[in-house]
Design a protein around this motif. Structure first.
Motif, short mmCIF file in Angstrom:
data_model
loop_
_atom_site.label_atom_id
_atom_site.label_comp_id
_atom_site.label_asym_id
_atom_site.label_seq_id
_atom_site.Cartn_x
_atom_site.Cartn_y
_atom_site.Cartn_z
N LEU A 196 32.50 34.73 40.92
CA LEU A 196 33.53 35.56 41.54
C LEU A 196 32.96 36.89 42.00
N GLN A 197 32.14 37.51 41.15
CA GLN A 197 31.57 38.82 41.51
C GLN A 197 30.69 38.70 42.76
N GLU A 198 29.96 37.61 42.86
CA GLU A 198 29.11 37.41 44.04
C GLU A 198 29.96 37.25 45.30
N GLN A 199 31.08 36.54 45.20
CA GLN A 199 31.96 36.38 46.36
C GLN A 199 32.64 37.70 46.71
N ILE A 200 32.99 38.48 45.70
CA ILE A 200 33.55 39.81 45.97
C ILE A 200 32.55 40.66 46.73
N GLY A 201 31.30 40.60 46.29
CA GLY A 201 30.25 41.35 46.98
C GLY A 201 30.08 40.93 48.42
N LYS A 202 30.37 39.67 48.73
CA LYS A 202 30.26 39.18 50.10
C LYS A 202 31.54 39.38 50.90
N GLY A 203 32.59 39.86 50.21
CA GLY A 203 33.86 40.07 50.90
C GLY A 203 34.68 38.82 51.06
N THR A 204 34.40 37.80 50.23
CA THR A 204 35.13 36.52 50.34
C THR A 204 35.64 36.05 48.97
N PRO A 205 36.42 36.85 48.25
CA PRO A 205 36.85 36.45 46.90
C PRO A 205 37.69 35.19 46.88
N ALA A 206 38.46 34.92 47.94
CA ALA A 206 39.30 33.72 47.95
C ALA A 206 38.46 32.44 47.91
N TRP A 207 37.24 32.51 48.41
CA TRP A 207 36.37 31.33 48.42
C TRP A 207 36.02 30.89 47.00
N TYR A 208 35.98 31.83 46.07
CA TYR A 208 35.72 31.46 44.67
C TYR A 208 36.77 30.46 44.19
N PHE A 209 38.02 30.70 44.54
CA PHE A 209 39.10 29.83 44.08
C PHE A 209 39.23 28.56 44.91
#
Length: 432
Positions: A196-209
């Motif tokens: 999740l933190q890596e996706q947040i860093g990329k600006g794509t937190p929804a992709w984690y889910f």
């Protein structure tokens, strides 16, 4: 070539969430009343299907061999975010999580005077009272308008004047509690949290889910059930989501989760939506009344169905109901001084500011010890601020307010002096 799917998915998810958020006043209260409980029960039953009996005892942890490296990676990702977001832009640094501050308020934490002996520990002694600061905050990782955040709010409580050796040595007399307005945490463990933190860093937190190749749909549903437009942070129930020790009974360690439960009988309705309406609701409430919460604990009764290491599992209240052990009073007050907001940004909430009898448990808590401490130091470094340990004698009135008060006092003194002269003159005139 960079895969465009995560960005497109995140953009689409944000559009749907924003649309649903705008329509919430039409349906959300009815949805929560009728559908949230059965959907949560079904979701939790599916989550529990992945639980395994690993032979653990009550309050027993299981440390994974890759935890330390994952914790370092999460800390690095979050620290890099702070550097990029604030140091490189020259902006005042905020927290990397639980970012937006709605308000920091003064409170009193009182252990129940009639607390039974089996519930008493060295922190929870019957009738014991502690001064406290409570920070009400929003999600993260950025400060955004209240209508556009993810709808999960947070609370951080710092008790002061607590004797005894603490597990972190940067503060000597404090004990911290933290929670969010959802009974399950965003990620089940640190192994998933780094994703999740890596996706947040990329600006794509929804992709984690939503990533179909590594989905977290059940966790998304749990967060979605509690993510919504809230009327007032002072009226929400907050959950620890992760467990802690609670001393021993008959030589056996006990594990708990806790909840902070408001006593409000009739929740407020949202008046006017704006970028900072939640802070406005707190200001309005505390300008004319005090607010009460109950601090309640829930004992771990089954090491499989009530796991230590999986924060996505809600411990069933039917099997282990919450027990109220203390009360929290937030008195009527003004908390909007700029110095108080700066103080809230600077001070650190860390669950490891505590006594050994209340040691944090589970992989997410073990990671927090390092993550919170290092990222708070990064934030303080960017802002050129030193770590502070609150003492409950802080004064937050602004210099302007102090000058006004001084001027007012001087005016009163001059007025009194002038009145004295008038009296003397009148007396002289009467004698003549």
């Amino acid at each position: 070539m960079m895969n465009p799917l995560p960005k497109l998915t995140d953009t689409g998810a944000r559009f749907i969430i924003n649309l649903a958020r705008q329509l919430e006043p039409l349906y959300r209260d009815q949805f929560d009343q009728k559908l949230r409980a059965p959907i949560e029960a079904l979701t939790q039953s599916l989550i529990r299907l992945r639980l395994k009996d690993e032979g653990l005892k009550i309050a027993e942890e299981k440390i994974q061999p890759n935890e330390q490296q994952i914790t370092k990676n999460i800390t690095k990702v979050m620290s890099r975010f702070l550097e990029k977001e604030y140091r490189e832009t020259g902006k005042v640094a905020e927290r990397a999580g639980n970012t937006k501050t709605y308000g920091l308020v003064k409170a009193t934490f009182t252990v129940n005077p009639d607390l039974p002996n089996f519930l008493q520990t060295n922190l929870f002694k019957a009738g014991q009272q502690y001064p406290a600061y409570i920070r009400f905050g929003g999600p993260g990782p950025r400060v955004v308008p209240d209508t556009k955040d993810n709808g999960i709010l947070s609370i951080g409580i710092k008790l002061m004047g607590v004797p005894g050796k603490k597990l972190l040595d940067d503060e000597k007399y404090t004990v911290d509690f933290s929670g969010i307005s959802s009974p399950s945490f965003t990620t089940p463990n640190v192994q998933e949290n780094i994703k999740l933190q890596e996706q947040i860093g990329k600006g794509t937190p929804a992709w984690y889910f939503l990533n179909p190749f590594d989905s977290h749909y059940l966790d998304m549903i749990m967060q979605g059930l509690y993510a919504r437009l809230h009327a007032n942070p002072l009226e929400l129930r907050y959950y620890s989501c992760v467990p802690y020790l609670y001393g021993k009974l008959n030589g056996q360690e006990r594990a708990i989760k806790f909840a902070i439960i408001p006593r409000v009988k009739t929740p407020s309705s949202i008046d006017t939506l704006n970028d900072n309406y939640l802070r406005g609701a707190m200001i309005k409430t505390l300008s004319h009344q005090s607010v009460m919460f109950d601090f309640a604990i829930q004992f771990q009764k089954d090491p499989v169905l009530m796991p230590i290491e999986d924060a996505s599992v809600v411990w069933p209240e039917k099997q282990s109901p919450f027990i109220k052990v203390a009360s929290i009073e937030i008195p009527k007050q003004v908390f909007t001084y700029p110095a108080q907001d700066a103080f809230a940004r600077n001070f650190t909430i860390n669950p490891w500011h505590t006594l050994a009898t209340h040691r944090p448990l589970g992989n997410q808590n073990r990671a927090r010890k390092t993550i919170y401490q290092i990222t708070s130091r990064v934030r303080q470094s960017i802002n050129a601020e030193k770590h502070i340990e609150p003492r409950d004698d802080e004064v937050f009135t602004t210099p302007a307010a102090q000058k006004t008060r001084q001027a007012s006092n001087k005016h009163k003194q001059n007025k009194a002096h002038n009145n004295s002269n008038v009296i003397k003159i009148k007396r002289t005139e009467s004698i003549d």
